[in-house]
Design a protein around this motif. Structure first.
Motif, mmCIF file in Angstrom:
data_model
loop_
_atom_site.group_PDB
_atom_site.id
_atom_site.type_symbol
_atom_site.label_atom_id
_atom_site.label_comp_id
_atom_site.label_asym_id
_atom_site.label_seq_id
_atom_site.Cartn_x
_atom_site.Cartn_y
_atom_site.Cartn_z
ATOM 1 N N VAL A 109 -24.168 -9.994 11.455
ATOM 2 C CA VAL A 109 -25.231 -10.811 10.889
ATOM 3 C C VAL A 109 -25.757 -11.750 11.966
ATOM 4 O O VAL A 109 -25.135 -11.948 13.007
ATOM 5 C CB VAL A 109 -24.752 -11.640 9.673
ATOM 6 N N SER A 139 -29.925 1.379 10.848
ATOM 7 C CA SER A 139 -29.533 0.480 11.931
ATOM 8 C C SER A 139 -28.338 1.068 12.659
ATOM 9 O O SER A 139 -27.511 1.769 12.063
ATOM 10 C CB SER A 139 -29.166 -0.901 11.383
ATOM 11 N N ASP A 176 -31.512 -10.162 9.975
ATOM 12 C CA ASP A 176 -30.456 -9.603 9.126
ATOM 13 C C ASP A 176 -30.827 -8.212 8.609
ATOM 14 O O ASP A 176 -29.971 -7.343 8.470
ATOM 15 C CB ASP A 176 -30.161 -10.537 7.957
ATOM 16 N N LEU A 192 -30.145 -5.812 11.451
ATOM 17 C CA LEU A 192 -28.712 -5.627 11.687
ATOM 18 C C LEU A 192 -28.065 -4.786 10.593
ATOM 19 O O LEU A 192 -27.183 -3.961 10.863
ATOM 20 C CB LEU A 192 -28.023 -6.985 11.775
ATOM 21 N N SER A 193 -28.470 -4.994 9.366
ATOM 22 C CA SER A 193 -27.824 -4.327 8.240
ATOM 23 C C SER A 193 -28.468 -2.991 7.887
ATOM 24 O O SER A 193 -27.919 -2.219 7.096
ATOM 25 C CB SER A 193 -27.850 -5.229 7.006
ATOM 26 N N ALA A 220 -21.035 -2.435 10.651
ATOM 27 C CA ALA A 220 -21.009 -3.163 9.379
ATOM 28 C C ALA A 220 -20.470 -4.568 9.609
ATOM 29 O O ALA A 220 -19.523 -4.777 10.368
ATOM 30 C CB ALA A 220 -20.142 -2.423 8.375
ATOM 31 N N GLY A 221 -21.069 -5.539 8.960
ATOM 32 C CA GLY A 221 -20.608 -6.920 9.060
ATOM 33 C C GLY A 221 -21.343 -7.757 10.071
ATOM 34 O O GLY A 221 -21.177 -8.979 10.105
ATOM 35 N N THR A 256 -31.379 -2.728 6.306
ATOM 36 C CA THR A 256 -32.014 -2.880 5.006
ATOM 37 C C THR A 256 -33.484 -2.509 5.112
ATOM 38 O O THR A 256 -34.367 -3.353 5.226
ATOM 39 C CB THR A 256 -31.856 -4.320 4.483
ATOM 40 N N TRP A 293 -26.193 -0.983 14.166
ATOM 41 C CA TRP A 293 -25.223 -2.071 14.265
ATOM 42 C C TRP A 293 -24.021 -1.825 13.367
ATOM 43 O O TRP A 293 -24.167 -1.277 12.269
ATOM 44 C CB TRP A 293 -25.876 -3.405 13.920
ATOM 45 N N THR A 311 -27.116 -14.195 3.299
ATOM 46 C CA THR A 311 -26.971 -13.095 4.241
ATOM 47 C C THR A 311 -27.422 -11.804 3.585
ATOM 48 O O THR A 311 -27.377 -11.662 2.369
ATOM 49 C CB THR A 311 -25.502 -12.900 4.696
ATOM 50 N N ALA A 312 -27.851 -10.862 4.383
ATOM 51 C CA ALA A 312 -28.315 -9.562 3.871
ATOM 52 C C ALA A 312 -27.214 -8.540 3.933
ATOM 53 O O ALA A 312 -27.284 -7.497 3.335
ATOM 54 C CB ALA A 312 -29.515 -9.081 4.671
ATOM 55 N N GLY A 313 -26.267 -8.843 4.158
ATOM 56 C CA GLY A 313 -25.231 -7.843 4.071
ATOM 57 C C GLY A 313 -24.090 -8.097 5.015
ATOM 58 O O GLY A 313 -23.334 -8.920 4.564
#
Length: 336
Positions: A152, A145, A131, A134-135, A149-150, A137, A147, A47-49
């Protein structure tokens, strides 16, 4: 920006469907082997974060009345006839550039910018892209983003006429502090990233939540598949694909400036200036293909000449009808 609602919804959505679509980007890597019909992939261990989102049923009705669906805004597969080929699992040993959509600020408010990233490691490029969106990155510190936190991505499934993406997390309701417009734009991030990473243009995206159908995500209705909305209402009016953030280039070499844009005067301004300081070392303009309602691709080589080693900002800008300017910026490093 506000979301479609009540009696105005169908009328507004039909207007958005008929608006211009984003042209293809010059990076051919998006075309490579992304159209495996019926492929279902889980994220594995790693996962990216809307404003502008359109229910797919509206798109279908419009296609029946006009003899075709909306044009794809992202490059499709090299040969669309391969869309029903035998499913294949992602190869961990390979990677490809995928478009990821992030949020940035413009004079018209938050809009989406597209950034190409290259995923590596034991995950699919599609999972990597989703990901990252969403994160938040992003390689560019100007992007983010919306979205929570959390959030994915889970499994995804792609058929010829539908992409299904599972999101994971407590995402049913709109979080405190998030506006309705921000929620729609967040959903648009995922829809466009999914479409772009699969290389399937604007085929509808069905969002699931924690492996189940849901009536809403972030408070946005998601019972039906969603299509991307109007480019001019959702996207920044200029967005760079090249150079990438942090690009290194040698003294005396040409720098490729590429992306998409829409300008009131059909011209794009490019400035190269020292990152620490104000001197502008290059200030050039070049023409865009005239367009009234779509973002046109551009691709030029800018000769840096005698610019000395150092860290620079490349700033591109376009003129809006109200006299404001949309911009996109990349940091580059010039070396001997």
């Amino acid at each position: 920006m506000s979301s479609p609602s009540n009696s105005a919804t169908i009328r507004d959505l039909l207007h958005e469907v008929t608006d211009g679509v984003e042209p293809e980007d010059r990076l051919d890597t998006i075309r490579a082997a992304t159209a495996d019909s019926g492929r279902r992939t889980h994220r594995g261990w790693w996962t990216a974060g809307g404003v502008g989102l359109v229910a797919a049923s509206v798109v279908t009705a419009l296609a029946l009345s006009t003899g075709g669906g909306p044009r794809g805004s992202e490059p499709g597969p090299a040969d669309e006839s391969t869309a029903t080929s035998t499913p294949t699992e992602p190869n961990p040993a390979t990677s490809r550039a995928v478009p990821v959509y992030f949020v940035g600020d413009t004079p018209s408010g938050p809009r989406l910018y597209r950034e190409f990233q290259r995923g590596t490691g034991p995950m699919s490029a599609e999972t990597f892209a989703l990901d990252a969106a969403l994160s938040g990155t992003s390689q560019d510190p100007d992007y983010r983003s919306l979205w929570p936190a959390g959030a994915v991505s889970g499994a995804y499934e792609m058929h010829e006429e539908l992409i299904t993406v599972t999101l994971e997390g407590d995402l049913h309701d709109r979080p405190a502090g998030m506006t309705e417009a921000e929620a729609w734009l967040a959903i648009e991030q995922v829809v466009r990233t999914a479409q772009g990473s699969f290389g399937q243009g604007r085929i509808p995206v069905q969002l699931l939540l924690n492996d189940a159908r849901t009536d809403q995500v972030l408070g946005v209705p998601t019972s039906e598949p969603l299509a991307a909305g109007s480019d001019l209402e959702v996207l920044a009016h200029v967005s760079l694909s090249e150079p990438s953030e942090g690009r290194t280039i040698r003294v005396g070499r040409a720098l490729t400036i590429a992306g998409v844009g829409l300008s009131e005067d059909d011209r794009i301004s490019v400035r190269v200036k020292l990152r620490e300081g104000t001197p502008v070392l290059r200030d050039v303009k070049f023409d865009l293909d005239p367009a009234d309602s779509t973002l046109s691709p551009f691709n030029v080589d800018l000769y840096l000449g005698d610019i000395q080693p150092g860290v620079y900002d490349v700033v591109v800008s376009v003129t809006n009808p109200d006299g404001t300017f949309d911009t996109d910026t990349r940091r580059i490093t010039v070396v001997d």
